[in-house]
Design a protein around this motif. Structure first.
Motif: not given
Length: 202
Positions: A129-135, A54-57, A178-183, A119-127
């Protein structure tokens, strides 16, 4: 709706891999849960690979006294730091792990074997500097045949936390993808069977 927020974004990733995995036994014998294999690769290795792609360092693994073999395996991985938490439960250990770390930080449970860098990069972009819970919708976990250990109500829908989160300094938000991989969160023997079957079918 997802929003690509401006501001500080996560560059640090934290994989939580200190759980005993008692609910998986006796199907996996005495194996530490993060080292249980899915598709021929340990759970923790799959998550680390996604974080590193992912984009994380930076990537850190949080282990506990219950997972000494996992700690040894993680310490042998290139580019992964290892910290030990007390083993007082997921929430307590997460708090300990991020206490002195940067925020925002992406946190991923080691038992989310099909998570990807996307998935990780999408969570980063969506969040931002907020806290985010992906369900995911609880209906999706039923469809793919895995257990739903924890459920929440979000906008009138029953949802299941995936184990992919962002710990930030802003508002706490929840998104439902709605993503099977995350389920596929592996907690019980039938979850392990379901994810192996899914991999065989794709």
């Amino acid at each position: 709706m997802d929003s690509d927020l401006t501001g500080e974004r996560a560059t640090a990733g934290l994989v939580m891999c200190g759980g005993e995995g008692r609910r998986l036994r006796p199907a996996v014998g005495d194996a530490e849960k993060p080292l249980v294999e899915v598709g021929g690769k340990p759970l923790v290795g799959r998550v680390v690979s996604a974080l590193q792609a992912s984009s994380l360092t930076t990537v850190t693994a949080a282990v506990s006294p219950a997972t000494p073999e996992t700690a040894a395996a993680v310490e042998a991985m290139d580019g992964v730091d290892c910290i030990e938490t007390p083993g007082d439960g997921y929430v307590a250990d997460l708090g300990c792990a991020i206490e002195h770390g940067p925020t925002p930080t992406v946190t991923v449970a080691a038992d989310l074997p099909l998570v990807t860098a996307t998935h990780i990069d999408r969570a980063v972009a969506t969040a931002g500097n907020d806290s985010l819970t992906v369900c995911v919708p609880a209906s999706l976990t039923a469809e793919v045949g895995v257990s739903a250990e924890t459920t929440l109500s979000h906008d009138g829908e029953t949802v299941v936390p995936t184990g992919l989160n962002v710990v930030g300094d802003g508002t706490e938000r929840t998104v439902v993808w709605r993503d099977e991989r995350l389920a596929f969160n592996v907690n019980r023997p039938r979850d392990l069977q379901a994810v192996e079957q899914w991999l065989d079918d794709v």
